[in-house]
Structures are given as structure tokens and as C-alpha cells.
Design a protein around this motif. Structure first.
Motif, PDB file in Angstrom:
ATOM      1  N   ASP A 145      45.222  35.638  39.160  1.00  0.00           N
ATOM      2  CA  ASP A 145      44.952  35.963  40.545  1.00  0.00           C
ATOM      3  C   ASP A 145      43.513  35.686  40.946  1.00  0.00           C
ATOM      4  O   ASP A 145      43.165  35.774  42.105  1.00  0.00           O
ATOM      5  CB  ASP A 145      45.252  37.450  40.812  1.00  0.00           C
ATOM      6  CG  ASP A 145      46.742  37.730  40.808  1.00  0.00           C
ATOM      7  OD1 ASP A 145      47.496  36.805  41.129  1.00  0.00           O
ATOM      8  OD2 ASP A 145      47.137  38.866  40.478  1.00  0.00           O
ATOM      9  N   ARG A 146      42.652  35.348  39.993  1.00  0.00           N
ATOM     10  CA  ARG A 146      41.247  35.158  40.302  1.00  0.00           C
ATOM     11  C   ARG A 146      40.859  33.682  40.265  1.00  0.00           C
ATOM     12  O   ARG A 146      41.257  32.958  39.382  1.00  0.00           O
ATOM     13  CB  ARG A 146      40.368  35.914  39.292  1.00  0.00           C
ATOM     14  CG  ARG A 146      40.552  37.401  39.388  1.00  0.00           C
ATOM     15  CD  ARG A 146      39.622  38.125  38.426  1.00  0.00           C
ATOM     16  NE  ARG A 146      39.829  39.543  38.579  1.00  0.00           N
ATOM     17  CZ  ARG A 146      39.323  40.259  39.572  1.00  0.00           C
ATOM     18  NH1 ARG A 146      38.572  39.688  40.471  1.00  0.00           N
ATOM     19  NH2 ARG A 146      39.572  41.547  39.671  1.00  0.00           N
ATOM     20  N   SER A 159      35.707  47.432  45.876  1.00  0.00           N
ATOM     21  CA  SER A 159      35.236  46.097  46.244  1.00  0.00           C
ATOM     22  C   SER A 159      33.929  45.762  45.542  1.00  0.00           C
ATOM     23  O   SER A 159      33.729  44.649  45.055  1.00  0.00           O
ATOM     24  CB  SER A 159      35.087  45.970  47.760  1.00  0.00           C
ATOM     25  OG  SER A 159      34.163  46.915  48.262  1.00  0.00           O
ATOM     26  N   GLN A 219      40.858  31.050  50.801  1.00  0.00           N
ATOM     27  CA  GLN A 219      41.584  31.922  49.895  1.00  0.00           C
ATOM     28  C   GLN A 219      40.780  32.240  48.636  1.00  0.00           C
ATOM     29  O   GLN A 219      40.774  33.372  48.160  1.00  0.00           O
ATOM     30  CB  GLN A 219      42.929  31.303  49.513  1.00  0.00           C
ATOM     31  CG  GLN A 219      43.783  32.220  48.633  1.00  0.00           C
ATOM     32  CD  GLN A 219      45.160  31.644  48.362  1.00  0.00           C
ATOM     33  OE1 GLN A 219      45.425  30.476  48.599  1.00  0.00           O
ATOM     34  NE2 GLN A 219      46.043  32.477  47.842  1.00  0.00           N
ATOM     35  N   LEU A 248      38.334  35.327  48.800  1.00  0.00           N
ATOM     36  CA  LEU A 248      38.799  36.702  48.901  1.00  0.00           C
ATOM     37  C   LEU A 248      38.580  37.403  47.563  1.00  0.00           C
ATOM     38  O   LEU A 248      38.683  36.798  46.504  1.00  0.00           O
ATOM     39  CB  LEU A 248      40.277  36.750  49.285  1.00  0.00           C
ATOM     40  CG  LEU A 248      40.684  35.990  50.552  1.00  0.00           C
ATOM     41  CD1 LEU A 248      42.153  36.238  50.880  1.00  0.00           C
ATOM     42  CD2 LEU A 248      39.803  36.370  51.740  1.00  0.00           C
ATOM     43  N   THR A 249      38.260  38.684  47.607  1.00  0.00           N
ATOM     44  CA  THR A 249      37.954  39.446  46.398  1.00  0.00           C
ATOM     45  C   THR A 249      39.189  40.186  45.911  1.00  0.00           C
ATOM     46  O   THR A 249      39.748  41.008  46.633  1.00  0.00           O
ATOM     47  CB  THR A 249      36.823  40.450  46.667  1.00  0.00           C
ATOM     48  OG1 THR A 249      35.648  39.737  47.052  1.00  0.00           O
ATOM     49  CG2 THR A 249      36.515  41.277  45.419  1.00  0.00           C
ATOM     50  N   GLU A 250      39.592  39.904  44.691  1.00  0.00           N
ATOM     51  CA  GLU A 250      40.754  40.564  44.096  1.00  0.00           C
ATOM     52  C   GLU A 250      40.380  41.979  43.656  1.00  0.00           C
ATOM     53  O   GLU A 250      39.473  42.174  42.848  1.00  0.00           O
ATOM     54  CB  GLU A 250      41.248  39.757  42.894  1.00  0.00           C
ATOM     55  CG  GLU A 250      42.409  40.399  42.152  1.00  0.00           C
ATOM     56  CD  GLU A 250      43.644  40.542  43.018  1.00  0.00           C
ATOM     57  OE1 GLU A 250      44.033  41.702  43.289  1.00  0.00           O
ATOM     58  OE2 GLU A 250      44.210  39.511  43.428  1.00  0.00           O
ATOM     59  N   SER A 284      48.558  42.419  43.392  1.00  0.00           N
ATOM     60  CA  SER A 284      47.366  41.712  43.854  1.00  0.00           C
ATOM     61  C   SER A 284      46.983  42.210  45.240  1.00  0.00           C
ATOM     62  O   SER A 284      47.800  42.167  46.168  1.00  0.00           O
ATOM     63  CB  SER A 284      47.633  40.196  43.909  1.00  0.00           C
ATOM     64  OG  SER A 284      46.549  39.518  44.523  1.00  0.00           O
ATOM     65  N   TRP A 285      45.755  42.717  45.369  1.00  0.00           N
ATOM     66  CA  TRP A 285      45.188  43.074  46.666  1.00  0.00           C
ATOM     67  C   TRP A 285      43.924  42.247  46.838  1.00  0.00           C
ATOM     68  O   TRP A 285      42.946  42.425  46.113  1.00  0.00           O
ATOM     69  CB  TRP A 285      44.828  44.566  46.723  1.00  0.00           C
ATOM     70  CG  TRP A 285      46.009  45.476  46.847  1.00  0.00           C
ATOM     71  CD1 TRP A 285      47.312  45.139  47.024  1.00  0.00           C
ATOM     72  CD2 TRP A 285      45.976  46.907  46.798  1.00  0.00           C
ATOM     73  NE1 TRP A 285      48.092  46.256  47.086  1.00  0.00           N
ATOM     74  CE2 TRP A 285      47.307  47.348  46.956  1.00  0.00           C
ATOM     75  CE3 TRP A 285      44.955  47.837  46.642  1.00  0.00           C
ATOM     76  CZ2 TRP A 285      47.640  48.703  46.957  1.00  0.00           C
ATOM     77  CZ3 TRP A 285      45.286  49.184  46.639  1.00  0.00           C
ATOM     78  CH2 TRP A 285      46.609  49.617  46.808  1.00  0.00           C
ATOM     79  N   GLN A 286      43.925  41.302  47.775  1.00  0.00           N
ATOM     80  CA  GLN A 286      42.772  40.445  48.013  1.00  0.00           C
ATOM     81  C   GLN A 286      42.077  40.881  49.294  1.00  0.00           C
ATOM     82  O   GLN A 286      42.647  40.807  50.386  1.00  0.00           O
ATOM     83  CB  GLN A 286      43.210  38.980  48.090  1.00  0.00           C
ATOM     84  CG  GLN A 286      43.740  38.463  46.751  1.00  0.00           C
ATOM     85  CD  GLN A 286      44.090  36.996  46.794  1.00  0.00           C
ATOM     86  OE1 GLN A 286      44.773  36.538  47.710  1.00  0.00           O
ATOM     87  NE2 GLN A 286      43.642  36.254  45.809  1.00  0.00           N
TER      88      GLN A 286
END
Length: 211
Positions: free
Chosen positions: A15-16, A80, A97, A100-102, A109-111
Motif C-alpha cells: 500500500d505504500r 498522520s 495518489q 497520500l499518506t497511508e 488501507s486509509w490514505q
């Protein structure tokens, strides 16, 4: 009590937008030591066992979002800031995209958009829940209000004991001080775009955690 997810390390890496997985254990240890806290003291403040802090710092286990938030609230450090670093960034209007910070736990996954913007007054999150994912056994509670729209799939949301199952096109809006939880009980990925204000979930120090 901390919910442990044993299989999430590889998922977090995917996801990163980076070559290696984020080192949760090293980051937690660095923040703990910078505040002059022992593992025992941090565990006491967070309401978890000493072994829990030790296992997380060694990356032997990975906490759910709600459990990590509980530990970070004891420092206090926002979710964050934990994942994005403490240095603020210059305000900008557009984010790709990969910018965005995972802040998810590797299972979900929350970005977060504009995680390090110094004057950010709301949180906008692109959320993805694979089948079986949830925000944690412990209910989330924080100041403010939040709402969102389900873009794809299906999600079960519990708010103050009331349970709703939402599908694509459905929406929610509630007082974030009420205990709440998100779970994907379906067989396909659920995608949500959500917003909350003030951004108290991801900005520790302004929030009150009731778990």
C-alpha cells in the motif's frame, strides 16, 4: 486489549509508494525514547501490557488502527505524524495518489490527503477494506463529526450500538464522539471516501480517546 494481526506486514508494503515496508517498530521506539519513556511507562499510559509494546517495537506483531491510535495517544502523536514524519510540508492544491499518506494497519488501507499540511482543518481519507477487514475490536471515539460515501462494495458500520450495512452509493454521517467501528463483512473490497472535521482522529493532542 490490543488486537494482533499477524499477516499484515506484506500488505502494508504494497500500500505504500516506497521500496520497503514502513518500520512501525523502529518509529514507535524512536518516538518513545525521544520522550524519555520506558516501555513500562508507555504501556501504563496506553493501558496495554509491557509485552505488547515490546512485540510491536520488534515488529513481531502489528496493531489494528484503533489499537495503534491508543498507543500513540499516550505519547501523544497523531497517526498522520507517525507515518508521515513530523516535519510540516508546504500547502499545495493537488495531490497524486503516491503523495497520500497511508495510515492504515496493513489489513485495511486509509490514505490521508495532505497529512503534513500545517493548517489542515479537516481529514479526507481514501479508505479500502478487503473482505474481513475492520477498524479494530475496540471502538473508535474522537471529537468532531465524520461522514462518507461508499464507492464500491459493502461495509458494516456500528455507531453507538446501532448497526448499518451500506452498499455503493450509500452514505453515513455521525458524531465521532459516539463509539464506532467499520467492518467489511462482504466478499469483495469496499472503497469509501470519507471526511471528518476537525481532523482530531489523525491529530493527537486535540483529541480525547475513550477506549
Amino acid at each position: 486489549m490490543l488486537k494482533i494481526i499477524h499477516e499484515c506486514g506484506d500488505n502494508r508494503a504494497k500500500d505504500r509508494p516506497m521500496d520497503e515496508a514502513f518500520d512501525v517498530g523502529a518509529r514507535l521506539k524512536q518516538l518513545r525514547l525521544s520522550r524519555g519513556l520506558s516501555q513500562r511507562e508507555l504501556a501504563k499510559r496506553a493501558g496495554v501490557t509491557n509485552s505488547t509494546i515490546s512485540l510491536v517495537e520488534q515488529n513481531n506483531v502489528s496493531p489494528s488502527v484503533s489499537s495503534l491510535k491508543k498507543i500513540l495517544d499516550a505519547l501523544p502523536v497523531s497517526i498522520s505524524a507517525f507515518f508521515a514524519g513530523d516535519e510540516p510540508s508546504q500547502p499545495q492544491s493537488f495531490y497524486r495518489q503516491g503523495e497520500l499518506t497511508e495510515i492504515g494497519d496493513g489489513q485495511l488501507s486509509w490514505q490521508l490527503v495532505a497529512a503534513r499540511r500545517p493548517d489542515r482543518r479537516m481529514s479526507i481519507i481514501y479508505e479500502r477494506y478487503p473482505p474481513g477487514a475492520d477498524s479494530g475490536e475496540e471502538m473508535l471515539e474522537h471529537d468532531g463529526e465524520e461522514g462518507g460515501v461508499v464507492v464500491a462494495g459493502q461495509i458494516e458500520i456500528t455507531v453507538n450500538g446501532e448497526v448499518g450495512v451500506l452498499s455503493a452509493g450509500d452514505a453515513y454521517y455521525f458524531d465521532s464522539r459516539l463509539p464506532h467501528r467499520f467492518r467489511n463483512t462482504g466478499d469483495e473490497e469496499c472503497v469509501i471516501v470519507s471526511a471528518s472535521t476537525p481532523p482530531t482522529f489523525s491529530d493527537a493532542g486535540q483529541e480525547q480517546h475513550h477506549a
